[in-house]
Design a protein around this motif. Structure first.
Motif, PDB file in Angstrom:
ATOM      1  N   ASP A  79     -27.598  28.872  -8.094  1.00 51.35           N
ATOM      2  CA  ASP A  79     -27.116  30.178  -8.498  1.00 51.35           C
ATOM      3  C   ASP A  79     -27.696  30.541  -9.870  1.00 51.35           C
ATOM      4  O   ASP A  79     -27.624  29.735 -10.800  1.00 51.35           O
ATOM      5  CB  ASP A  79     -25.586  30.176  -8.567  1.00 51.35           C
ATOM      6  CG  ASP A  79     -25.046  31.578  -8.769  1.00 51.35           C
ATOM      7  OD1 ASP A  79     -25.050  32.054  -9.912  1.00 51.35           O
ATOM      8  OD2 ASP A  79     -24.642  32.198  -7.781  1.00 51.35           O
TER       9      ASP A  79
ATOM     10  N   SER B  14     -24.651  35.357  -7.156  1.00 50.81           N
ATOM     11  CA  SER B  14     -24.705  35.094  -5.715  1.00 50.81           C
ATOM     12  C   SER B  14     -23.366  35.294  -5.039  1.00 50.81           C
ATOM     13  O   SER B  14     -23.197  34.953  -3.888  1.00 50.81           O
ATOM     14  CB  SER B  14     -25.173  33.654  -5.462  1.00 50.81           C
ATOM     15  OG  SER B  14     -24.180  32.774  -5.904  1.00 50.81           O
TER      16      SER B  14
ATOM     17  N   ASN C 173     -24.547  21.785   1.196  1.00 51.75           N
ATOM     18  CA  ASN C 173     -24.655  23.239   1.106  1.00 51.75           C
ATOM     19  C   ASN C 173     -23.842  23.791  -0.055  1.00 51.75           C
ATOM     20  O   ASN C 173     -24.268  24.706  -0.767  1.00 51.75           O
ATOM     21  CB  ASN C 173     -24.234  23.898   2.427  1.00 51.75           C
ATOM     22  CG  ASN C 173     -22.757  23.746   2.722  1.00 51.75           C
ATOM     23  OD1 ASN C 173     -22.246  22.627   2.793  1.00 51.75           O
ATOM     24  ND2 ASN C 173     -22.064  24.848   2.908  1.00 51.75           N
ATOM     25  N   GLU C 174     -22.667  23.242  -0.299  1.00 57.65           N
ATOM     26  CA  GLU C 174     -21.818  23.692  -1.400  1.00 57.65           C
ATOM     27  C   GLU C 174     -22.472  23.393  -2.749  1.00 57.65           C
ATOM     28  O   GLU C 174     -22.540  24.237  -3.639  1.00 57.65           O
ATOM     29  CB  GLU C 174     -20.454  23.004  -1.306  1.00 57.65           C
ATOM     30  CG  GLU C 174     -19.510  23.280  -2.465  1.00 57.65           C
ATOM     31  CD  GLU C 174     -18.700  24.548  -2.276  1.00 57.65           C
ATOM     32  OE1 GLU C 174     -17.722  24.729  -3.008  1.00 57.65           O
ATOM     33  OE2 GLU C 174     -19.048  25.366  -1.413  1.00 57.65           O
TER      34      GLU C 174
ATOM     35  N   ARG D 133     -28.373  29.392   3.562  1.00 53.19           N
ATOM     36  CA  ARG D 133     -27.211  28.911   2.805  1.00 53.19           C
ATOM     37  C   ARG D 133     -27.221  27.388   2.681  1.00 53.19           C
ATOM     38  O   ARG D 133     -26.173  26.761   2.548  1.00 53.19           O
ATOM     39  CB  ARG D 133     -25.925  29.401   3.473  1.00 53.19           C
ATOM     40  CG  ARG D 133     -25.633  30.863   3.147  1.00 53.19           C
ATOM     41  CD  ARG D 133     -25.403  31.048   1.658  1.00 53.19           C
ATOM     42  NE  ARG D 133     -25.304  32.452   1.280  1.00 53.19           N
ATOM     43  CZ  ARG D 133     -25.175  32.860   0.022  1.00 53.19           C
ATOM     44  NH1 ARG D 133     -25.147  31.970  -0.943  1.00 53.19           N
ATOM     45  NH2 ARG D 133     -25.096  34.132  -0.256  1.00 53.19           N
ATOM     46  N   TYR D 134     -28.398  26.804   2.701  1.00 53.46           N
ATOM     47  CA  TYR D 134     -28.605  25.374   2.403  1.00 53.46           C
ATOM     48  C   TYR D 134     -27.951  24.447   3.428  1.00 53.46           C
ATOM     49  O   TYR D 134     -27.606  23.313   3.113  1.00 53.46           O
ATOM     50  CB  TYR D 134     -28.113  25.044   0.994  1.00 53.46           C
ATOM     51  CG  TYR D 134     -28.724  25.919  -0.062  1.00 53.46           C
ATOM     52  CD1 TYR D 134     -30.017  25.679  -0.525  1.00 53.46           C
ATOM     53  CD2 TYR D 134     -28.026  27.002  -0.598  1.00 53.46           C
ATOM     54  CE1 TYR D 134     -30.600  26.493  -1.483  1.00 53.46           C
ATOM     55  CE2 TYR D 134     -28.599  27.815  -1.558  1.00 53.46           C
ATOM     56  CZ  TYR D 134     -29.887  27.562  -1.989  1.00 53.46           C
ATOM     57  OH  TYR D 134     -30.469  28.376  -2.942  1.00 53.46           O
TER      58      TYR D 134
ATOM     59  N   GLU E  58     -19.594  32.063   1.893  1.00 51.54           N
ATOM     60  CA  GLU E  58     -20.837  32.785   1.662  1.00 51.54           C
ATOM     61  C   GLU E  58     -21.652  32.926   2.959  1.00 51.54           C
ATOM     62  O   GLU E  58     -22.279  33.959   3.201  1.00 51.54           O
ATOM     63  CB  GLU E  58     -21.672  32.093   0.589  1.00 51.54           C
ATOM     64  CG  GLU E  58     -21.035  32.116  -0.792  1.00 51.54           C
ATOM     65  CD  GLU E  58     -19.828  31.198  -0.913  1.00 51.54           C
ATOM     66  OE1 GLU E  58     -18.862  31.587  -1.601  1.00 51.54           O
ATOM     67  OE2 GLU E  58     -19.833  30.101  -0.325  1.00 51.54           O
TER      68      GLU E  58
ATOM     69  N   LEU F 195     -20.727  33.641  -5.458  1.00 54.65           N
ATOM     70  CA  LEU F 195     -20.186  32.341  -5.048  1.00 54.65           C
ATOM     71  C   LEU F 195     -18.736  32.294  -5.466  1.00 54.65           C
ATOM     72  O   LEU F 195     -18.417  31.974  -6.588  1.00 54.65           O
ATOM     73  CB  LEU F 195     -20.981  31.208  -5.710  1.00 54.65           C
ATOM     74  CG  LEU F 195     -20.519  29.799  -5.402  1.00 54.65           C
ATOM     75  CD1 LEU F 195     -20.540  29.584  -3.897  1.00 54.65           C
ATOM     76  CD2 LEU F 195     -21.391  28.781  -6.087  1.00 54.65           C
TER      77      LEU F 195
ATOM     78  N   GLN G  93     -25.679  25.514  -3.389  1.00 56.30           N
ATOM     79  CA  GLN G  93     -25.362  26.899  -3.734  1.00 56.30           C
ATOM     80  C   GLN G  93     -25.022  27.025  -5.211  1.00 56.30           C
ATOM     81  O   GLN G  93     -25.436  27.975  -5.885  1.00 56.30           O
ATOM     82  CB  GLN G  93     -24.194  27.410  -2.892  1.00 56.30           C
ATOM     83  CG  GLN G  93     -24.578  27.768  -1.471  1.00 56.30           C
ATOM     84  CD  GLN G  93     -23.462  28.482  -0.739  1.00 56.30           C
ATOM     85  OE1 GLN G  93     -23.618  29.608  -0.293  1.00 56.30           O
ATOM     86  NE2 GLN G  93     -22.323  27.823  -0.599  1.00 56.30           N
TER      87      GLN G  93
END
Length: 358
Positions: free
Chosen positions: A249, A16, A241-242, A306-307, A56, A18, A245
């Motif tokens: 992934d 992804s 969100n972090e 992106r959550y 991202e 990331l 992600q």
């Protein structure tokens, strides 16, 4: 309180992209390539400064805006976003950093820019929802199997649990996490029938236990990097969100588990055009279109992917399956205003400093 040197090694989660990279206080740029147009093509630059875990998002949102702007106006624009702790970004912009748009993690930081005379104090009124295009929350990430059996907030205070989070002294994103910790303890104490004073004392005791042994980095991305790359600690607690992600992934499949605590503060993230800078660069109209794009259906879709929790209720509902059920409360439910919070909790000799002396 234990302190650690920020990481400067890069960790790429390939599937992804990331980029869990060197997150200290240095800024990282999200740059989208200028469209091909030969030597005579004129491409206008737009400079954006954002908080740490948005790389991202802007890797997708910036080119989407560039395409939209080209289709709408026939003109080319190249958006460059740099990333760093929100508080530092605000101070740097106020001190003269050439930023056209500030997309930061707390409105207090945008107020810092306004106080420097670079945009009006009424900046919240210029966009929907108080200029907040999306929100987030605080959740936890543990290693597969959850070896320390972390189930909620109380487990962060256990001495045998090593937790990681960003330093509240550094940026606005980290302060949201700290305030969620404090407010959780207040809510719990009041639910047990304690007085306001007793609840405040309970919050002070609990938050001290959590932060006394936590491993701190200047920004959320640094904590994430350390947790994944160095396999340090038992639980990473921070922005939803972090963490989602990382958990979603493909390259981390089977390595981590998400733990949703009993409650969380609603993290409200603002953005604003830095008028004086954008006007000097001749990009005020582009900057205004850019911030409005965040509230468009396309922008809100990208935000949700992106959550993040988008402002648009219909789009939020469409993407609800990405997020675990979580009891949310607002900043205003437990705190008066950000200037007061900064003085009481994060100023010189305030609550956080007292915790560090223990």
């Amino acid at each position: 309180m234990k302190k650690r040197t920020p990481l400067h090694t890069a960790l790429a989660l390939a599937s992804s992209a990331l980029l869990l990279a060197g997150a200290g206080c240095e800024e990282k740029k999200t740059t989208t390539a200028a469209p091909e147009g030969g030597a005579t093509a004129q491409v206008t630059k737009l400079a954006v400064s954002s908080y740490d875990p948005t790389r991202e998002l802007y890797q997708e949102l910036n080119p989407a805006f560039e395409r939209w702007y080209k289709q709408t106006t026939g003109k080319d624009v190249d958006v460059e976003t740099d990333h760093g702790p929100s508080g530092k970004q605000a101070r740097d912009i106020a001190a003269g950093k050439e930023t056209d748009v500030a997309a930061l993690s707390v409105d207090f930081d945008v107020d810092t820019i306004a106080k420097a005379g670079l945009l009006p104090a009424s900046w919240r009124e210029r966009l929907p929802n108080g200029s907040v295009p999306y929100t987030s929350a605080v959740i936890f990430l543990v290693r597969a199997g959850n070896p320390k059996q972390v189930k909620g907030w109380e487990d962060l205070a256990r001495p045998e649990v090593v937790s990681l989070c960003p330093d509240p002294k550094t940026g606005g994103g980290a302060r949201w996490i700290y305030l969620s910790t404090w407010a959780h303890a207040v809510r719990k104490a009041k639910a047990e029938g304690k007085t306001d004073a007793e609840a405040e004392a309970a919050a002070r005791e609990f938050t001290t236990k959590v932060y006394d042994d936590a491993l701190l980095d200047p920004a959320m991305r640094g904590s994430s990097t350390r947790f994944i790359a160095q396999r340090t600690g038992d639980v990473l607690f921070g922005w939803e969100n972090e963490i989602l992600q990382i958990a979603n992934d493909p390259s981390t499949t089977g390595q981590f588990e998400v733990v949703v605590p009993s409650d969380s503060i609603t993290i409200e993230v603002p953005l604003a055009v830095v008028d004086k800078v954008a006007e000097r660069h001749g990009v005020k109209e582009i900057a205004e279109a850019y911030v409005k794009f965040h509230f468009s259906d396309e922008g809100q879709e990208l935000i949700a992917r992106r959550y993040n929790r988008p402002y648009n209720e219909a789009i939020a509902k469409k993407h609800a399956e990405k997020l675990r059920p979580l009891t949310l409360f607002r900043f205003k439910d437990h705190f008066s205003d950000w200037p007061t919070v900064m003085n009481v909790h994060f100023g010189q000799g305030a609550e956080l400093d007292k915790m560090r002396k223990k």
